[in-house]
Design an enzyme around this catalytic site. Structure first.
Site, PDB file in Angstrom:
ATOM      1  N   GLU A  34      10.260  -2.801  10.568  1.00  0.00           N
ATOM      2  CA  GLU A  34       9.652  -1.590   9.998  1.00  0.00           C
ATOM      3  C   GLU A  34      10.591  -0.408  10.266  1.00  0.00           C
ATOM      4  OE1 GLU A  34       6.925  -0.519   8.023  1.00  0.00           O
ATOM      5  OE2 GLU A  34       8.042   1.347   8.326  1.00  0.00           O
ATOM      6  N   GLY A  40       2.002   0.024  10.467  1.00  0.00           N
ATOM      7  CA  GLY A  40       0.796   0.422   9.732  1.00  0.00           C
ATOM      8  C   GLY A  40       1.058   0.868   8.297  1.00  0.00           C
ATOM      9  N   CYS A  43      -0.687   2.989   4.516  1.00  0.00           N
ATOM     10  CA  CYS A  43      -2.126   3.007   4.796  1.00  0.00           C
ATOM     11  C   CYS A  43      -2.464   3.764   6.080  1.00  0.00           C
ATOM     12  CB  CYS A  43      -2.617   1.559   4.871  1.00  0.00           C
ATOM     13  SG  CYS A  43      -4.306   1.385   5.402  1.00  0.00           S
ATOM     14  N   ALA A 272       0.045  13.619  -7.822  1.00  0.00           N
ATOM     15  CA  ALA A 272      -0.629  12.329  -7.547  1.00  0.00           C
ATOM     16  C   ALA A 272      -0.809  11.596  -8.865  1.00  0.00           C
ATOM     17  CB  ALA A 272      -1.969  12.565  -6.862  1.00  0.00           C
ATOM     18  N   HIS A 447     -36.040  -2.146   3.996  1.00  0.00           N
ATOM     19  CA  HIS A 447     -36.592  -0.887   3.499  1.00  0.00           C
ATOM     20  C   HIS A 447     -36.728   0.095   4.659  1.00  0.00           C
ATOM     21  CE1 HIS A 447     -39.035   1.887   1.199  1.00  0.00           C
ATOM     22  NE2 HIS A 447     -39.850   1.957   2.256  1.00  0.00           N
TER      23      HIS A 447
HETATM   24  P1  FAD Z   1       2.882  -0.102   2.708  1.00  0.00           P
HETATM   25  O1  FAD Z   1       1.639   0.242   3.407  1.00  0.00           O
HETATM   26  O2  FAD Z   1       3.511   0.920   1.851  1.00  0.00           O
HETATM   27  O3  FAD Z   1       3.899  -0.571   3.835  1.00  0.00           O
HETATM   28  C1  FAD Z   1       5.216  -0.874   3.569  1.00  0.00           C
HETATM   29  C2  FAD Z   1       6.032  -0.534   4.786  1.00  0.00           C
HETATM   30  O4  FAD Z   1       7.332  -1.053   4.597  1.00  0.00           O
HETATM   31  C3  FAD Z   1       6.215   0.966   5.015  1.00  0.00           C
HETATM   32  O5  FAD Z   1       5.788   1.301   6.301  1.00  0.00           O
HETATM   33  C4  FAD Z   1       7.718   1.192   4.857  1.00  0.00           C
HETATM   34  O6  FAD Z   1       8.215   2.144   5.771  1.00  0.00           O
HETATM   35  C5  FAD Z   1       8.271  -0.179   5.160  1.00  0.00           C
HETATM   36  N1  FAD Z   1       9.553  -0.466   4.527  1.00  0.00           N
HETATM   37  C6  FAD Z   1       9.894  -0.335   3.221  1.00  0.00           C
HETATM   38  N2  FAD Z   1      11.142  -0.780   3.024  1.00  0.00           N
HETATM   39  C7  FAD Z   1      11.592  -1.209   4.219  1.00  0.00           C
HETATM   40  C8  FAD Z   1      12.802  -1.772   4.653  1.00  0.00           C
HETATM   41  N3  FAD Z   1      13.796  -2.035   3.795  1.00  0.00           N
HETATM   42  N4  FAD Z   1      12.950  -2.069   5.960  1.00  0.00           N
HETATM   43  C9  FAD Z   1      11.945  -1.833   6.843  1.00  0.00           C
HETATM   44  N5  FAD Z   1      10.775  -1.303   6.483  1.00  0.00           N
HETATM   45  C10 FAD Z   1      10.600  -1.004   5.183  1.00  0.00           C
HETATM   46  N6  FAD Z   1      -5.813   1.710  -0.212  1.00  0.00           N
HETATM   47  C11 FAD Z   1      -7.062   1.287   0.079  1.00  0.00           C
HETATM   48  O7  FAD Z   1      -7.326   0.098  -0.034  1.00  0.00           O
HETATM   49  N7  FAD Z   1      -8.021   2.155   0.513  1.00  0.00           N
HETATM   50  C12 FAD Z   1      -7.775   3.472   0.654  1.00  0.00           C
HETATM   51  O8  FAD Z   1      -8.668   4.230   1.055  1.00  0.00           O
HETATM   52  C13 FAD Z   1      -6.481   3.956   0.347  1.00  0.00           C
HETATM   53  N8  FAD Z   1      -6.195   5.267   0.479  1.00  0.00           N
HETATM   54  C14 FAD Z   1      -4.936   5.700   0.205  1.00  0.00           C
HETATM   55  C15 FAD Z   1      -4.683   7.056   0.309  1.00  0.00           C
HETATM   56  C16 FAD Z   1      -3.432   7.544   0.002  1.00  0.00           C
HETATM   57  C17 FAD Z   1      -3.157   9.021   0.131  1.00  0.00           C
HETATM   58  C18 FAD Z   1      -2.399   6.640  -0.391  1.00  0.00           C
HETATM   59  C19 FAD Z   1      -1.020   7.137  -0.693  1.00  0.00           C
HETATM   60  C20 FAD Z   1      -2.652   5.283  -0.501  1.00  0.00           C
HETATM   61  C21 FAD Z   1      -3.931   4.804  -0.222  1.00  0.00           C
HETATM   62  N9  FAD Z   1      -4.238   3.452  -0.357  1.00  0.00           N
HETATM   63  C22 FAD Z   1      -5.506   3.020  -0.091  1.00  0.00           C
HETATM   64  C23 FAD Z   1      -3.242   2.465  -0.781  1.00  0.00           C
HETATM   65  C24 FAD Z   1      -2.688   1.705   0.442  1.00  0.00           C
HETATM   66  O9  FAD Z   1      -2.152   2.637   1.355  1.00  0.00           O
HETATM   67  C25 FAD Z   1      -1.626   0.723   0.001  1.00  0.00           C
HETATM   68  O10 FAD Z   1      -2.124  -0.103  -1.024  1.00  0.00           O
HETATM   69  C26 FAD Z   1      -1.194  -0.161   1.159  1.00  0.00           C
HETATM   70  O11 FAD Z   1      -0.675   0.613   2.210  1.00  0.00           O
HETATM   71  C27 FAD Z   1      -0.145  -1.170   0.700  1.00  0.00           C
HETATM   72  O12 FAD Z   1       0.257  -1.959   1.769  1.00  0.00           O
HETATM   73  P2  FAD Z   1       1.717  -2.612   1.809  1.00  0.00           P
HETATM   74  O13 FAD Z   1       1.791  -3.319   3.107  1.00  0.00           O
HETATM   75  O14 FAD Z   1       1.978  -3.356   0.569  1.00  0.00           O
HETATM   76  O15 FAD Z   1       2.723  -1.378   1.788  1.00  0.00           O
HETATM   77  P1  NAI Z   2      -3.834   6.764  -9.795  1.00  0.00           P
HETATM   78  O1  NAI Z   2      -3.171   5.738 -10.609  1.00  0.00           O
HETATM   79  O2  NAI Z   2      -5.125   6.477  -9.163  1.00  0.00           O
HETATM   80  O3  NAI Z   2      -4.045   8.072 -10.672  1.00  0.00           O
HETATM   81  C1  NAI Z   2      -3.007   8.739 -11.287  1.00  0.00           C
HETATM   82  C2  NAI Z   2      -3.583   9.662 -12.334  1.00  0.00           C
HETATM   83  O4  NAI Z   2      -2.549  10.505 -12.801  1.00  0.00           O
HETATM   84  C3  NAI Z   2      -4.137   8.922 -13.541  1.00  0.00           C
HETATM   85  O5  NAI Z   2      -5.387   9.444 -13.865  1.00  0.00           O
HETATM   86  C4  NAI Z   2      -3.100   9.181 -14.618  1.00  0.00           C
HETATM   87  O6  NAI Z   2      -3.639   9.184 -15.921  1.00  0.00           O
HETATM   88  C5  NAI Z   2      -2.610  10.552 -14.229  1.00  0.00           C
HETATM   89  N1  NAI Z   2      -1.271  10.897 -14.698  1.00  0.00           N
HETATM   90  C6  NAI Z   2      -0.199  10.093 -14.790  1.00  0.00           C
HETATM   91  N2  NAI Z   2       0.870  10.795 -15.237  1.00  0.00           N
HETATM   92  C7  NAI Z   2       0.447  12.067 -15.397  1.00  0.00           C
HETATM   93  C8  NAI Z   2       1.081  13.267 -15.805  1.00  0.00           C
HETATM   94  N3  NAI Z   2       2.368  13.298 -16.112  1.00  0.00           N
HETATM   95  N4  NAI Z   2       0.335  14.407 -15.851  1.00  0.00           N
HETATM   96  C9  NAI Z   2      -0.989  14.382 -15.529  1.00  0.00           C
HETATM   97  N5  NAI Z   2      -1.635  13.275 -15.136  1.00  0.00           N
HETATM   98  C10 NAI Z   2      -0.923  12.142 -15.062  1.00  0.00           C
HETATM   99  O7  NAI Z   2      -2.731   7.205  -8.718  1.00  0.00           O
HETATM  100  P2  NAI Z   2      -2.814   8.108  -7.418  1.00  0.00           P
HETATM  101  O8  NAI Z   2      -4.045   8.930  -7.405  1.00  0.00           O
HETATM  102  O9  NAI Z   2      -1.492   8.758  -7.305  1.00  0.00           O
HETATM  103  O10 NAI Z   2      -2.927   7.037  -6.269  1.00  0.00           O
HETATM  104  C11 NAI Z   2      -1.925   6.019  -6.150  1.00  0.00           C
HETATM  105  C12 NAI Z   2      -2.528   4.738  -5.749  1.00  0.00           C
HETATM  106  O11 NAI Z   2      -2.853   4.768  -4.365  1.00  0.00           O
HETATM  107  C13 NAI Z   2      -3.833   4.402  -6.442  1.00  0.00           C
HETATM  108  O12 NAI Z   2      -3.623   3.806  -7.688  1.00  0.00           O
HETATM  109  C14 NAI Z   2      -4.456   3.457  -5.490  1.00  0.00           C
HETATM  110  O13 NAI Z   2      -3.922   2.189  -5.727  1.00  0.00           O
HETATM  111  C15 NAI Z   2      -3.984   3.975  -4.144  1.00  0.00           C
HETATM  112  N6  NAI Z   2      -5.042   4.790  -3.526  1.00  0.00           N
HETATM  113  C16 NAI Z   2      -6.224   4.193  -3.239  1.00  0.00           C
HETATM  114  C17 NAI Z   2      -7.238   4.900  -2.660  1.00  0.00           C
HETATM  115  C18 NAI Z   2      -8.534   4.230  -2.408  1.00  0.00           C
HETATM  116  O14 NAI Z   2      -8.594   3.024  -2.502  1.00  0.00           O
HETATM  117  N7  NAI Z   2      -9.596   4.959  -2.083  1.00  0.00           N
HETATM  118  C19 NAI Z   2      -7.082   6.314  -2.297  1.00  0.00           C
HETATM  119  C20 NAI Z   2      -5.808   6.856  -2.688  1.00  0.00           C
HETATM  120  C21 NAI Z   2      -4.828   6.094  -3.252  1.00  0.00           C
END
Ligand code: FAD
Ligand code: NAI
Length: 468
Positions: A34, A40, A43, A272, A447
């Site tokens: 990592e 982590g 996420c 976003a 309930h």
């Molecule tokens: P990541 O979590 O992105 O982990 C990949 C890791 O690999 C990173 O730590 C990175 O530093 C490391 N890495 C990359 N390249 C290299 C390399 N070459 N060498 C060493 N390390 C490397 N999902 C949900 O299900 N529920 C949610 O509520 C939710 N909320 C979110 C809120 C936000 C603001 C965002 C941005 C995302 C959210 N997501 C949520 C999405 C979720 O975070 C991702 O789907 C999830 O983290 C993906 O897991 P992953 O292990 O594939 O990748």
């Molecule tokens: P998203 O795919 O959920 O939403 C992106 C939005 O931006 C869409 O509505 C799209 O139509 C719009 N969009 C795209 N291009 C645009 C432009 N040029 N101008 C205006 N609008 C535009 O992606 P988001 O919110 O960035 O989140 C990324 C991913 O992270 C999600 O798809 C989800 O997989 C993960 N995530 C999950 C969460 C959860 O499970 N609660 C919370 C936050 C993120």
């Protein structure tokens, strides 16, 4: 070469660390690489966890302002301490990332801090922050490098005023005017946080509706509710540029199909608009693994890339970019490597948006069923008629169950309401067991609970909803 491992995992997010744990349990000699200083991934560090910590705290703040008095709780001198709110968020992140580190030790997984690069079949190089490199041998390599935010051409991210999720989760003060680009999951969750804390929020969305992927009826109702909470939406609108002035930002927008430009003032802009796989410097070219035009690593099924012994999981491969999907990929690939039957049911990956009310769904939407020509029956129940929701004065939303018209098998469930993010688990279990709507309708639910709304909606499929 210093060490040879059965499995070397590149990336320590939910995909990578869950894969590591399962590999450890299965007796495989495992290493995880990592490049962040903490495990982590997105996420735990800049995604699910910090966003939920701020959603939870800001929801209390908003409730104290807007809801407590009606329940006979009078609060005076209510004040936001943003620094402390951020500190409790950091505390949640620290506790959980340290927990993952402990789990690596517990499962005898060697953790390398540094950037991993594939330098050949069965060979990975790790370079630490001081540039010191070492090579590891790997009978299997699992790519779990996750994703990064998509950016807009011509818009420079500085993570101070024009930010992605990373900056949005660490703003030092509440922006007076906040513009969000994208009304997807991050747009709605972060928009909710900052609006509750006092920002004037405008969400600019390219499409004519919010939350693409969600049930159309829920998307429409949710928009109305969020508007009532102070989120202003500009739909069918695109951002054409951001001017960074000394004291403010000017966000230039125009109708998606072209037309007159309008300038929105902002103190902070959150971009976003989706995420894309992160594979920079990973060395895919050294072994001939390709990506599609969105950067998604190509796999041939069961997490296999075209190179024997190199696997890919989580956000960097096809499928929903969700932590629980990445986790499931991680466990399944470990099982496949160990010669077991690893499997993920991608038809039943739930989606939850952690706004207030929450939105949760799993399975097919009505549109998907109609497009596929599948005949279905619908049962619906509003939280307005649920006794617990009424008691708690939290009556927004409904449960909608879609069941096959012939077999009664539940094909999709769409919910909006307080706590539906927890309640979707019941549906996932039912659907995994191929439940009919009648199975849910005849299952005793406690309930007074919000989950009774699910049962009543299931009764509605056969037209015998009792409490409405
Ligand atoms: P990541 O979590 O992105 O982990 C990949 C890791 O690999 C990173 O730590 C990175 O530093 C490391 N890495 C990359 N390249 C290299 C390399 N070459 N060498 C060493 N390390 C490397 N999902 C949900 O299900 N529920 C949610 O509520 C939710 N909320 C979110 C809120 C936000 C603001 C965002 C941005 C995302 C959210 N997501 C949520 C999405 C979720 O975070 C991702 O789907 C999830 O983290 C993906 O897991 P992953 O292990 O594939 O990748
Ligand atoms: P998203 O795919 O959920 O939403 C992106 C939005 O931006 C869409 O509505 C799209 O139509 C719009 N969009 C795209 N291009 C645009 C432009 N040029 N101008 C205006 N609008 C535009 O992606 P988001 O919110 O960035 O989140 C990324 C991913 O992270 C999600 O798809 C989800 O997989 C993960 N995530 C999950 C969460 C959860 O499970 N609660 C919370 C936050 C993120």
């Amino acid at each position: 070469m210093s060490e040879v491992y059965d499995v070397v995992i590149i990336g320590g997010g939910p995909g990578g660390y869950n894969c590591a744990i399962r590999c450890g349990q299965l007796g495989l000699k495992t290493a995880i690489i990592e490049m962040r200083s903490t495990l982590g991934g997105t996420c735990l560090n800049v995604g699910c966890i910090p966003s939920k910590a701020l959603l939870h705290a800001s929801e209390y703040y908003a409730a104290a302002q807007n809801e407590f008095a009606d329940m006979g709780i009078e609060v005076s001198g209510l004040k936001l301490n943003l620094e402390k709110m951020m500190a409790q968020k950091a505390d949640a992140v620290k506790g959980l990332t340290e927990g993952v580190k402990f789990l690596m030790k517990k499962n005898k997984v060697t953790h390398y801090e540094g950037k991993g690069k594939i330098v050949g079949k069965g060979e990975v190089e790790v370079t630490d922050s001081e540039g010191k490199a070492q090579k590891l041998g790997a009978k299997n390599i699992v790519i779990a490098t996750g994703s990064e935010p998509t950016t807009l051409p011509g818009i420079e991210i500085d993570e101070e005023r024009v930010v992605t999720n990373t900056g949005a989760l660490s703003l030092k003060e509440v922006p007076k005017k906040l513009v969000l680009i994208g009304a997807g999951v991050i747009g709605l969750e972060m928009g909710s946080v900052w609006s509750r804390l006092g920002s004037e929020v405008t969400v600019v969305e390219y499409l004519d509706h919010i939350m693409p992927g969600a049930d159309a009826e829920i998307s429409k109702q949710a928009q109305k509710i969020f508007k009532g909470q102070g989120l202003d939406f500009k739909l069918s609108t695109k951002v054409t540029g951001i001017e960074k002035l000394k004291t403010k930002l000017k966000v230039n927008v125009e109708p998606a199909q072209g037309g007159e430009t309008e300038a929105l003032d902002a103190d902070v802009v959150i971009v976003a608009i989706g995420r894309k796989p992160y594979t920079e410097g990973l060395g895919l070219e050294t072994v001939g693994i390709g990506t599609d035009k969105r950067g998604i690593i190509e796999t041939t099924g069961h997490f296999k890339t075209i190179v024997e012994g190199i696997w890919a999981i989580g956000d960097c491969v096809a499928g929903p970019m969700l932590a629980h999907k990445a986790e499931d990929d991680g466990a399944a690939v470990a099982e496949l490597i160990a010669g077991k039957a690893g499997h993920v049911n991608y038809d039943l990956v739930p989606s939850v948006v952690y706004t207030s009310p929450e939105i949760a769904w799993v399975g097919k939407t009505e549109k998907q069923l109609k497009d596929a020509g599948i005949k279905y029956k619908t049962g619906k129940f509003p939280f307005m008629a649920n006794s617990r929701a009424r008691t708690n004065h939290q009556t927004d939303g409904f449960v909608k169950i879609l069941a096959d018209a012939t077999t009664d098998e539940v094909l999709g469930v769409h919910m909006m309401g307080i706590g539906v993010g927890e309640m979707i688990g019941e549906i996932c279990v039912a659907m995994e067991f191929k439940a009919a709507s009648e199975d849910i309708a005849r299952t005793c639910h406690a309930h007074p609970t919000l989950s009774e709304a699910i049962r009543q909606a299931a009764m509605g499929v056969e037209g015998w909803t009792m409490q409405m």
